[in-house]
Design an enzyme around this catalytic site. Sequence first.
Site, short mmCIF file in Angstrom:
data_model
loop_
_atom_site.label_atom_id
_atom_site.label_comp_id
_atom_site.label_asym_id
_atom_site.label_seq_id
_atom_site.Cartn_x
_atom_site.Cartn_y
_atom_site.Cartn_z
N THR A 52 0.81 -1.22 0.00
CA THR A 52 0.00 0.00 0.00
C THR A 52 0.84 1.27 0.00
OG1 THR A 52 -0.18 -0.36 2.39
CG2 THR A 52 -2.08 -0.97 1.03
N GLY A 98 -0.02 -6.61 6.76
CA GLY A 98 -1.22 -7.27 7.24
C GLY A 98 -1.01 -7.98 8.57
N CYS A 114 -3.44 3.48 6.92
CA CYS A 114 -4.24 2.77 7.93
C CYS A 114 -4.83 3.69 9.00
CB CYS A 114 -3.44 1.65 8.57
SG CYS A 114 -1.86 2.19 9.27
N GLU A 145 -11.98 -2.40 9.07
CA GLU A 145 -11.06 -1.59 8.28
C GLU A 145 -11.32 -1.77 6.79
OE1 GLU A 145 -6.33 -0.61 8.35
OE2 GLU A 145 -6.88 -2.72 8.13
N LEU A 167 2.98 2.88 12.70
CA LEU A 167 2.26 3.49 13.81
C LEU A 167 1.96 2.44 14.87
CD1 LEU A 167 -0.26 5.66 11.72
CD2 LEU A 167 2.07 6.23 12.42
#
Length: 492
Positions: free
Chosen positions: A118, A199, A250, A340, A419
């Site tokens: 991503t 993931g 995210c 999500e 994060l």
Amino acid sequence: MEFDKDLYSIQEVRNLVAKAKTAQAEYAAYDQQRIDRIVYEVAQACAAQAERLAKMANEETGFGVWQDKVLKNILGSTMTYDAIKDIKTVGILREDREKGVMEIGVPMGIVAALIPSTNPTSTVMYKSLICLKSGNAIIISPHPGAKNSILETYKVVAQAAKAAGAPDGIVQCVSVPTPESTTALLKNPNIGIILATGGEAMVHAAYSSGNPALGVGPGNGPSYIEKSADIPTAIRRIFDSKTFDNGTICASEQSIVTETCIAQQVMDEAKRQGGYFFSAEESKKVGAFIMRANGTMNPKIVGRSAKVIADMAGISIPDGTRVLISPQTTVGKDNPYSREKLCPILAFYVEDNWEAACKRCMEILYNEGRGHTMTIHSENKDVIREFALKKPVSRLLVNTPGALGGVGATTGLQPALTLGCGAVGGSATSDNVGPMNLINIRRVAYGLKELSDLRGSAPAAGSSCCCDKAASALSREEIEAITRAVIARLSH
């Protein structure tokens, strides 16, 4: 003889680790000034290639918007550099002469850096900079779906580092990524720490490897619009965030939670700014497309525009639609809208008051995304404070776009593309990960006291409590008489 890709990839990892170990041993002797020069040159080289690499990532993965990926690359290079350039990471960091304590920065050694599809190019830049700044070597493990753009970014970083005087092998990349090579890298005993961005399965593998790891969990941040909020500005910020690179960060918002008294105003403003509210039938149709049978996000929706998703699901939306919105009343693993969604899809919840909205946000976060990020749009400092005290997140973002605020682009947080989610989210840190997360602190402590000093300051034997003092005032005969009386009473 047939080429065995898996065996080759495992051997490649072993070779990379051996080379990185030698390079890092040399690099660990560099002083802060020399390291900072290398970090500067790498950041400059990455920024110069920001547009080319953004286009390459977009073309290879099909995710997002290349113009937004340019900004991500600037975040991963220039903005990251500006945030870390003055941090002292090697040698003596602090010295307290009064307490006799000195703190020394010690690199962790070799960092295994897992890179997602991503944010492929920007994550390589960011992780390389914080690893180099902290005196570590880095081995990049690419997501197979973004291998070419990741390898190209690695080349830019490695060439700039070497040209600036870094040892050969301080930055390396796996060229044949396979599940076997990833496992071999994560479990190699010479790895100092793993930086896992990707993931849940990848992050779990990192934490199960036997090596130290910093991983992140899924985001699922709700965005609460409280009645005191500037509604048009709140919607603009949410939509700016949710459409930035088509929602692939995210920290981007996954749902809107608002109050009954302003719900119609919020809906009207959302429609005015390009939001499309699904009917019940459309929600059902798109919902069936969001998740796969195994309960994981459908990769076909990741980083796609609202129109592309609508076309795939077979529904018609107005021209100019930016964000798809589904009114919802429930939260659960079986409700894809309450989970999500790395694309421009939002759930929409309406609650009676801010207390009920607070509970709904908690429910959403505990369903998925606990420890990560949420946003609040409000001018009521008391409500903001209550949310800050209660929400199970590592970042509560106030009056700012979630995606950009979470990574430190529109807030004062450390610019980062990893994060932490804290203990509540199964992570080893709640930080926006930076170079200080990649060093150990060696503490030198001078002796201040002797054993005799410690004994001299201890209470004298027999004087530790008032009972002891009272007992010491009795004669031996009196103590014996009391003891005999107690024994006689107990024997009857």
